[in-house]
Design an enzyme around this catalytic site. Sequence first.
Site, PDB file in Angstrom:
ATOM      1  N   LYS A  23     177.471  21.897 138.098  1.00 53.62           N
ATOM      2  CA  LYS A  23     177.710  22.995 137.156  1.00 53.62           C
ATOM      3  C   LYS A  23     178.434  22.484 135.912  1.00 53.62           C
ATOM      4  O   LYS A  23     178.031  22.773 134.789  1.00 53.62           O
ATOM      5  CB  LYS A  23     178.520  24.088 137.877  1.00 53.62           C
ATOM      6  CG  LYS A  23     178.880  25.277 137.024  1.00 53.62           C
ATOM      7  CD  LYS A  23     179.131  26.512 137.858  1.00 53.62           C
ATOM      8  CE  LYS A  23     180.500  26.545 138.500  1.00 53.62           C
ATOM      9  NZ  LYS A  23     181.613  26.732 137.549  1.00 53.62           N
ATOM     10  N   SER A  24     179.487  21.722 136.116  1.00 50.68           N
ATOM     11  CA  SER A  24     180.273  21.238 134.967  1.00 50.68           C
ATOM     12  C   SER A  24     179.403  20.380 134.049  1.00 50.68           C
ATOM     13  O   SER A  24     179.456  20.508 132.816  1.00 50.68           O
ATOM     14  CB  SER A  24     181.450  20.382 135.451  1.00 50.68           C
ATOM     15  OG  SER A  24     182.339  21.164 136.193  1.00 50.68           O
ATOM     16  N   GLY A  95     183.987  30.847 133.413  1.00 51.92           N
ATOM     17  CA  GLY A  95     185.202  30.336 132.765  1.00 51.92           C
ATOM     18  C   GLY A  95     184.925  29.080 131.960  1.00 51.92           C
ATOM     19  O   GLY A  95     185.487  28.886 130.876  1.00 51.92           O
ATOM     20  N   ARG A 123     190.883  36.653 132.961  1.00 51.98           N
ATOM     21  CA  ARG A 123     191.353  35.270 133.105  1.00 51.98           C
ATOM     22  C   ARG A 123     192.010  34.783 131.808  1.00 51.98           C
ATOM     23  O   ARG A 123     191.566  35.130 130.712  1.00 51.98           O
ATOM     24  CB  ARG A 123     190.188  34.366 133.519  1.00 51.98           C
ATOM     25  CG  ARG A 123     189.674  34.753 134.890  1.00 51.98           C
ATOM     26  CD  ARG A 123     188.534  33.892 135.343  1.00 51.98           C
ATOM     27  NE  ARG A 123     188.937  32.516 135.592  1.00 51.98           N
ATOM     28  CZ  ARG A 123     188.098  31.539 135.889  1.00 51.98           C
ATOM     29  NH1 ARG A 123     186.801  31.785 135.964  1.00 51.98           N
ATOM     30  NH2 ARG A 123     188.529  30.326 136.119  1.00 51.98           N
ATOM     31  N   SER A 168     194.007  21.160 133.534  1.00 47.59           N
ATOM     32  CA  SER A 168     192.732  21.863 133.413  1.00 47.59           C
ATOM     33  C   SER A 168     191.746  21.079 132.560  1.00 47.59           C
ATOM     34  O   SER A 168     191.993  20.807 131.382  1.00 47.59           O
ATOM     35  CB  SER A 168     192.970  23.243 132.798  1.00 47.59           C
ATOM     36  OG  SER A 168     191.752  23.763 132.323  1.00 47.59           O
ATOM     37  N   ASP A 316     188.156  23.233 143.377  1.00 47.59           N
ATOM     38  CA  ASP A 316     187.128  24.221 143.729  1.00 47.59           C
ATOM     39  C   ASP A 316     186.749  24.166 145.212  1.00 47.59           C
ATOM     40  O   ASP A 316     186.021  25.039 145.703  1.00 47.59           O
ATOM     41  CB  ASP A 316     185.872  24.011 142.874  1.00 47.59           C
ATOM     42  CG  ASP A 316     186.117  24.387 141.414  1.00 47.59           C
ATOM     43  OD1 ASP A 316     187.094  25.105 141.141  1.00 47.59           O
ATOM     44  OD2 ASP A 316     185.338  23.946 140.551  1.00 47.59           O
ATOM     45  N   LYS A 343     191.506  31.728 139.174  1.00 44.25           N
ATOM     46  CA  LYS A 343     190.077  31.389 139.222  1.00 44.25           C
ATOM     47  C   LYS A 343     189.263  32.692 139.165  1.00 44.25           C
ATOM     48  O   LYS A 343     189.785  33.726 138.772  1.00 44.25           O
ATOM     49  CB  LYS A 343     189.777  30.582 140.489  1.00 44.25           C
ATOM     50  CG  LYS A 343     190.423  29.200 140.483  1.00 44.25           C
ATOM     51  CD  LYS A 343     189.819  28.322 139.412  1.00 44.25           C
ATOM     52  CE  LYS A 343     190.500  26.979 139.338  1.00 44.25           C
ATOM     53  NZ  LYS A 343     190.102  26.193 138.171  1.00 44.25           N
TER      54      LYS A 343
END
Length: 429
Positions: A23-24, A95, A123, A168, A316, A343
């Site tokens: 995903k990232s 996010g 968030r 982060s 995660d 999250k």
Amino acid sequence: MNEIQLKPIHRPLIGELEVPGDKSISHRAVMLGSLANGTTKVTHFLEGEDCMHTVEAFRSMGVSIDKEELTLTIEGKGMEAFVEPREPLYFGNSGTTARLMLGLLSGLPIFSIVYGDPSLSKRPMDRVTIPLKKMGANFDGREMGSYLPLSIRGKTLNSIDYTMPVKSAQVKSAILLAGLHAEGETKITEMTPTRNHTENMLRAFGADLKTDGNTITITNKQTLSATDIYVPGDISSAAFFLAAAAIIPGSELTLKNVGLNETRTGIIDVLLAMGADIQINNEQTISGEIIGDIQITYSPLQSITIEGDIIPRLIDEIPILALVATQVEGTTIIRDAKELRVKETDRITAITELLTTLGAEIEATEDGMIIHGRTQLAGGKVASYDDHRIAMMAVVASLVANDEVILDDVSSIAVSYPGFFEDLNKISN
Ligand code: S3P
């Protein structure tokens, strides 16, 4: 609502799977391919809902992105080619789209409004808008630009030298993307390394980026040039089957072509430390990322303490690791993971409530949880909290429960793992 009744199967997981793309990395490939000059081909792209929101955002800004099955062809024409989106950009539950796009949009010469679903609207965005405002970015929104919806009037930014108060990768990446369009040298220092896919990919696209220990420097001196990207399998998706095989006696599973970037492999380190039998085969580097096959054979595990610098390397995977902890002898402690509270849902509360309903002995703490194993899980009616990783954890829990698990809604799974149930069927029949 997509309620589902999950019957216990009590069978080992056997076979071979190739999990969907990371995903990232998928998000970043769309972003950098759109900013670059030339044609970028992205293969094994994750067509989950989150990444498709990123694709749609760029299409609304005039970038041509063709999708055929899992291959994207992005016709990048550099930042000058971007047009102002006519409608607000919708980021859904994502996010990563929100945080990274705020960095990117603040340096483009266009005006935009961005918003998300109810979860994303709660968030915190100030973790990116505060440093970006220091670079001269123009945001407006609720509570001085702390939450979506936000409006952004992009402009040429100035550089900063920023030490990140939160661990982060999304914050780091937002500043790096802004740094691509800032005058001078933008410097970011992390307290603890977080996933470095943005740095790896920026290098692959030819950006002027240097890394020195935990400090990264980027300038606007190089424009990005298109390059082809292969997206490895997502270790955060593989984690659900890896964990399932680790707790179901007799399991033997191979997960093919999974991304093994060191900033993401905390789950493997933890399972090994608990006593799992894991082998890595066929390692290679493609598009700046290490990939390989993960082979796991069931063996009994023991409890562990998970804390400190490993947390960002498995953030995660904590929902599924908490389930693993319920199935091993001894007390597992997870701490330094307060980020879980912001999250897709407050994951400390969600994990604790869900596993307690199923009969686990688990206590929430401010920054983690304490899990007393081993407990035979019963069954029961549980909520997914509209969170894909909580929903998939509940499905894996049902594999080891005594009775039926009824899960209120599985639609969130499409965020990161369309095809999750098909893949589960392949290895559990
Ligand atoms: C991500 C970074 C992590 C992770 C998220 C994806 C990314 O979030 O939890 O699922 O792609 O950069 P944080 O940066 O908030 O830790």
